[in-house]
Write an enzyme that holds these catalytic residues in place. Structure first.
Site, PDB file in Angstrom:
ATOM      1  NE  ARG A  40      -1.886  -1.531   3.596  1.00 29.66           N
ATOM      2  CZ  ARG A  40      -2.324  -1.685   4.831  1.00 29.66           C
ATOM      3  NH1 ARG A  40      -3.616  -1.575   5.082  1.00 29.66           N
ATOM      4  NH2 ARG A  40      -1.490  -1.949   5.820  1.00 29.66           N
ATOM      5  CE  LYS A 148       6.713 -17.771  13.901  1.00 29.91           C
ATOM      6  NZ  LYS A 148       6.169 -17.251  15.098  1.00 29.91           N
ATOM      7  CG  ASP A 177       8.277 -23.270  11.127  1.00 28.38           C
ATOM      8  OD1 ASP A 177       9.275 -22.594  11.438  1.00 28.38           O
ATOM      9  OD2 ASP A 177       7.634 -23.933  11.961  1.00 28.38           O
ATOM     10  CG  HIS A 178      12.311 -18.762  10.318  1.00 28.94           C
ATOM     11  ND1 HIS A 178      11.233 -18.182  10.947  1.00 28.94           N
ATOM     12  CD2 HIS A 178      13.301 -18.801  11.232  1.00 28.94           C
ATOM     13  CE1 HIS A 178      11.554 -17.881  12.182  1.00 28.94           C
ATOM     14  NE2 HIS A 178      12.799 -18.235  12.389  1.00 28.94           N
ATOM     15  CE  LYS A 182      16.649 -21.213  12.711  1.00 24.32           C
ATOM     16  NZ  LYS A 182      17.573 -20.144  12.328  1.00 24.32           N
ATOM     17  CD  GLU A 216      13.475 -15.662  20.616  1.00 25.67           C
ATOM     18  OE1 GLU A 216      13.426 -14.417  20.543  1.00 25.67           O
ATOM     19  OE2 GLU A 216      12.616 -16.415  20.137  1.00 25.67           O
ATOM     20  CG  ASP A 235       6.321 -15.699  18.942  1.00 28.10           C
ATOM     21  OD1 ASP A 235       5.909 -15.320  17.841  1.00 28.10           O
ATOM     22  OD2 ASP A 235       7.465 -15.463  19.369  1.00 28.10           O
ATOM     23  CG  HIS A 240       9.420 -21.693  15.099  1.00 27.56           C
ATOM     24  ND1 HIS A 240       9.112 -21.642  13.758  1.00 27.56           N
ATOM     25  CD2 HIS A 240       9.542 -20.396  15.491  1.00 27.56           C
ATOM     26  CE1 HIS A 240       9.058 -20.374  13.366  1.00 27.56           C
ATOM     27  NE2 HIS A 240       9.301 -19.611  14.396  1.00 27.56           N
ATOM     28  CE  LYS A 341      10.282 -13.269  22.443  1.00 28.16           C
ATOM     29  NZ  LYS A 341      10.938 -13.043  21.144  1.00 28.16           N
TER      30      LYS A 341
END
Length: 503
Positions: A40, A148, A177-178, A182, A216, A235, A240, A341
């Site tokens: 946009r 996702k 799904d990245h 891997k 993480e 998440d 994953h 996290k």
């Protein structure tokens, strides 16, 4: 032709264009290949090229030292179309631009539509593509890649699948799904099925328990508004980590083709024991939230103080789940999976804990508390580590643990593709092995939904706190039945010295 919806967003510049450039540089792209961004924002072709290639901070390092004509050749493959104020609009102008580029660049009407947009727009975009006849495969193939999160619950995932199936066949839909891109995730299959030292041991007779950690070091950063509606379970765990679980659990597929592998992954996810009663859920799930702390002398905000987060939020930034798999191979073997996290380091790994020998000859040596482990490190320091017992030189039979390891970084002459490179190339070639199928997504939600419902509506539900920068709440170790503690990994794959003699 790769048509990216939401092309002015962060993902295109940060991940997609660098991945496409690496494929271009490596000679993996066909000669007749173009990218068309659509969103946009009011941009020209030139503006878009400046944004995602020529002035992109994400491409600076990759373009350094490259010849000007090489960079120009790549940039000239990239185009842009302004959709106006709304994605749910008439795509006649877009269709005309696609037709012109197809004719000019001879792409044979082979199109990939990449939806880098919120899931709420997927069905509307798919409908508008279909309305222009761009989803039919009378001439050339057509594929749809969706990012996702694929659904927010089992019901919403089903609705999303049904909505997309109105306009695209399942064989055309690629749910990305990245994590599956891997190299070390894919190597799970090879480690299991190509090695006779592991394949016969991959069952309840030899494996004591399986542990998967995704940690993480960062907080929610600028994603507070999104994350507060999602949480760690939605998440990371639902997509994953359950994808990784399915590769650990699955039976050997008949062959290496996409459908055979995906069939076994679905069976694996359907064999997870769904927890429904509150007592079981109370005993086997832990959720927690990071609180303010000081890391390396610097104050760090607690989750509730992050931008966009409700000050009274009960959304989890830490989730730990214990569960079982109801089939012959895994009967009574507990699985422990956690994601969080604000951990001490960023790391994802699978740890297979093998059973101790039934007859302990060297029990007094302390080896009974040092089980053999197979550690598959997904990120960083990607590789595989086996921990086993060796005799310490000298009198008696003192046993110490040693490491046998392999690192992908040691393959200096081999370019290890980044996740988006591999996944985009697979989609171009029509290989859906590393993409999730509709029934696979729904099977994952079937397992997760009762946990989310309990956390939202259960009577004895608690949200624990843990200081930012530690390995979660200490009571999470109680999940592991008193047999051990979580393996809290270091940045490096081999986190303990093992044993060696250097002189």
């Amino acid at each position: 032709m790769l048509i990216i919806f939401g092309a002015s967003g962060d993902l295109t510049a940060r991940k997609l264009v660098p991945a496409i450039y690496n494929l271009f540089k490596g000679g993996h792209l066909p000669e007749h290949f173009v990218v068309l961004g659509a969103s946009r924002s009011n941009l020209s072709d030139s503006d878009f090229r400046q944004k995602v290639v020529l002035e992109s901070t994400y491409l600076q390092g990759k373009l350094k030292g490259a010849a000007e004509n090489h960079i120009k050749t790549f940039a000239d493959k990239i185009f842009y179309t302004d959709l106006g104020k709304d994605y749910d609009t008439d795509y006649t102008a877009l269709s005309g631009r696609i037709a012109d580029l197809n004719k000019e660049h001879q792409t044979d009407e082979n199109y990939i539509f990449y939806l880098s947009t919120p899931p709420s727009l997927y069905e509307a975009i798919a409908k508008n593509i279909c309305d222009q006849g761009l989803s039919d495969e009378l001439n050339g193939w057509k594929r749809l890649i969706v990012e996702k999160p694929f659904g927010y619950s089992l019901e919403s995932a089903r609705q999303l699948n049904e909505g997309l199936h109105q306009y695209f066949k399942e064989s055309q839909i690629y749910r990305i799904d990245h994590y599956l891109g891997k190299e070390t995730v894919q190597n799970l299959l090879v480690t299991r099925f190509a090695n006779s030292i592991f394949e016969p041991l991959w069952n309840r007779n030899y494996i004591h328990h399986v542990e998967i950690t995704n940690a993480e070091s960062g907080g929610v950063e600028k994603r507070g508004g999104y994350y507060d509606k999602s949480g760690a379970l939605r998440d990371m765990f639902q997509n994953h980590l359950l994808q990784i679980v399915s590769l650990v659990v699955m039976e050997p597929p008949i062959g290496p083709n996409a459908e055979e592998i995906r069939n076994e992954k679905v069976k694996a996810l359907k064999s997870l024991r769904i927890m429904r009663d509150e007592k079981t859920l109370y005993k086997n799930t832990i959720r927690a939230q990071y609180v303010a702390s000081v890391i390396d002398g610097e104050p760090v905000k607690g989750y509730r103080e992050e931008e966009g987060v409700d000050p009274e939020s009960t959304t989890e930034t830490y989730a730990a789940i214990k569960f079982f798999v109801d089939n012959w191979r895994w009967a009574d073997v507990p699985f422990y999976v956690r994601t969080a996290k604000r951990m001490p380091t960023k790391v994802t790994e699978v740890v297979i804990h093998f059973k101790s020998p039934h007859h302990q000859i060297f029990k007094d040596s302390g080896m009974d508390s040092k089980d053999n482990k197979l550690i598959i490190r997904i990120q960083p320091d990607e590789g595989i580590l086996v921990k086993f017992g060796v005799k310490v030189p000298g009198q008696g039979f003192k046993v110490e643990r040693a490491n046998l390891d392999f690192y992908y970084s040691s393959l200096t002459e081999t370019h290890v593709m980044e996740a988006y490179e591999r996944l985009l190339l697979d989609a171009m070639q029509g290989d859906a092995t590393l993409y999730a199928r509709a029934d696979e997504v729904e099977a994952a939600w079937e397992f997760v939904d009762p946990i989310l419902d309990y956390w939202k509506n259960g009577e004895d539900v608690k949200v624990y706190g843990y200081s930012a920068g530690v390995w979660g709440p200490t009571n999470a170790d109680e999940l592991i039945d008193g047999i051990a503690m979580w393996r809290n990994p270091e940045m490096n794959l081999a986190d303990d010295p093992g044993f060696c003699v250097i002189c």
